[in-house]
Enzyme design. Structure first.
Site, PDB file in Angstrom:
ATOM      1  CG  ASP A 241      -6.701  -3.649  -3.124  1.00  0.00           C
ATOM      2  OD1 ASP A 241      -7.338  -2.886  -2.385  1.00  0.00           O
ATOM      3  OD2 ASP A 241      -5.458  -3.703  -3.151  1.00  0.00           O
TER       4      ASP A 241
ATOM      5  CG  HIS B   7      -5.424  -2.877   0.562  1.00  0.00           C
ATOM      6  ND1 HIS B   7      -4.928  -2.431  -0.649  1.00  0.00           N
ATOM      7  CD2 HIS B   7      -4.806  -2.130   1.519  1.00  0.00           C
ATOM      8  CE1 HIS B   7      -4.057  -1.452  -0.438  1.00  0.00           C
ATOM      9  NE2 HIS B   7      -3.956  -1.260   0.867  1.00  0.00           N
TER      10      HIS B   7
ATOM     11  CB  SER C 218      -0.946  -0.044   1.206  1.00  0.00           C
ATOM     12  OG  SER C 218      -2.013   0.846   1.061  1.00  0.00           O
TER      13      SER C 218
END
Length: 336
Positions: free
Chosen positions: A251, A279, A117
């Site tokens: 995601d 995610h 991320s």
């Protein structure tokens, strides 16, 4: 200061058990701020960089397996986890500098970077700023390769976010939010798949100092329109650097189409999709994640950076196909 040597595909792998004491947090003071990190194992360096609001604890179950053949370093980024949370620069460039300085204090000159991320954006920025210290890139549901991002994060970037995050900790609010999350999971929505782990990140913001650091970090990369920092315009510089992209096809934070765009923009990159994962694909299927990391690091030679090659890439500029893709929609770019 002892350098960890670079290793090619033919390296001998030493497997060793990892003791619980190696997984405990350690601390170094850098530039006057306490930096927390976990460090375990022996072998080529592998740096695990967590996402926004998270900490090195997100990697805890993976570290013992990865540390059987690597020296694993998992920092708590400044403003996160057990690291200090000053009123400071929380840009991706500043985070890349912080990772470099921590590695330097540990005597590690080069490493493979694994970024999740926001941590994926930090890993890419590190490779851009310090290519001579980057052996490989492994980007997991990475930010910084497209405009889109979950609307909740866009909302938290707005004025008043401090109050909203504080309200989530009021008595009764957790139950109400939990009911909504349960409904989203029941309806099998993508956000429902990620919501429990995203709420865990909110729980990791127990006080105003933590929430301030979180919001300052978020606003450095997201505004009400979406992500404001992109590395797509420099992805051609990854030519010659082994790069692997790992993404969940469900995601809800950074859409999987970003993975395909980044794969196209990064010459020679490898793309692995985790079906049914959100995610956090390394939580959904940790065994596959570890196997892919081990295979990739063991089967590829580290990047052989040279000043001449870097200059040639810069002078030649971006390939035409990269210029024609989704960059048209991006009006803001990292200034570093």
């Amino acid at each position: 200061m002892t350098d960890i040597p670079r290793h090619g595909p033919a390296r001998a792998v030493r497997l060793r058990p990892v003791g619980d004491d190696e997984l405990e947090l350690r601390y170094r003071v850098v530039h006057g701020y306490r930096r927390a990190f976990r460090m375990a194992g022996e072998g080529p360096a592998l740096v695990l960089i967590h996402g926004i609001g998270d900490s090195s604890a997100t990697w805890a179950e993976l570290i013992p397996d990865l540390a059987r053949s690597h020296t694993v370093i998992a920092p708590d980024l400044l403003g996160h986890g057990a690291s200090d949370k000053p009123r400071a620069d929380y840009s991706v460039a500043a985070y890349a500098n912080g990772v470099r300085d921590l590695l330097t204090t540990l005597g590690i000159e080069s490493a493979t970077l694994v970024g999740h991320s926001l941590g994926g954006g930090v890993a890419m920025q590190f490779a851009y700023q310090f290519p001579e210290r980057t052996e490989r890139l492994i980007l997991v549901s990475a930010g910084g390769v497209g405009r889109e991002v979950n609307p909740v994060l866009r909302a938290v970037s707005l004025p008043g976010a401090h109050l909203a995050l504080s309200a989530l900790r009021l008595p009764g609010m957790r139950l109400q939010v939990g009911l909504v999350v349960g409904l989203m999971k029941l309806l099998d929505t993508d956000l429902g798949r990620d919501a429990p782990e995203l709420l865990t990140l909110v729980d990791a913001l127990p006080d105003e100092t933590s929430r301030n650091a979180f919001i300052r970090t978020l606003r450095a990369v997201v505004d009400w329109r979406g992500q404001v920092v992109t590395m797509l315009d420099r992805c051609y510089l990854t030519e010659g650097m082994p790069t692997m992209l790992l993404w969940g096809d469900r995601d809800s934070v950074v859409p999987v189409r970003h993975a395909y765009g980044a794969h196209e923009a990064m010459p020679g990159s490898r793309l692995e999709i985790f079906e049914g994962a959100g995610h956090f694909p390394f939580h959904s299927d940790p065994a596959r994640f570890v196997a892919l990391v081990e295979e990739f690091t063991g089967g590829s030679a580290p990047a052989d950076w040279s000043r001449e090659h870097w200059r040639e890439l810069l002078v030649d500029g971006r390939p035409a196909q990269v210029m024609e893709q989704g960059l048209r929609e991006v009006s803001e770019r990292s200034a570093t």
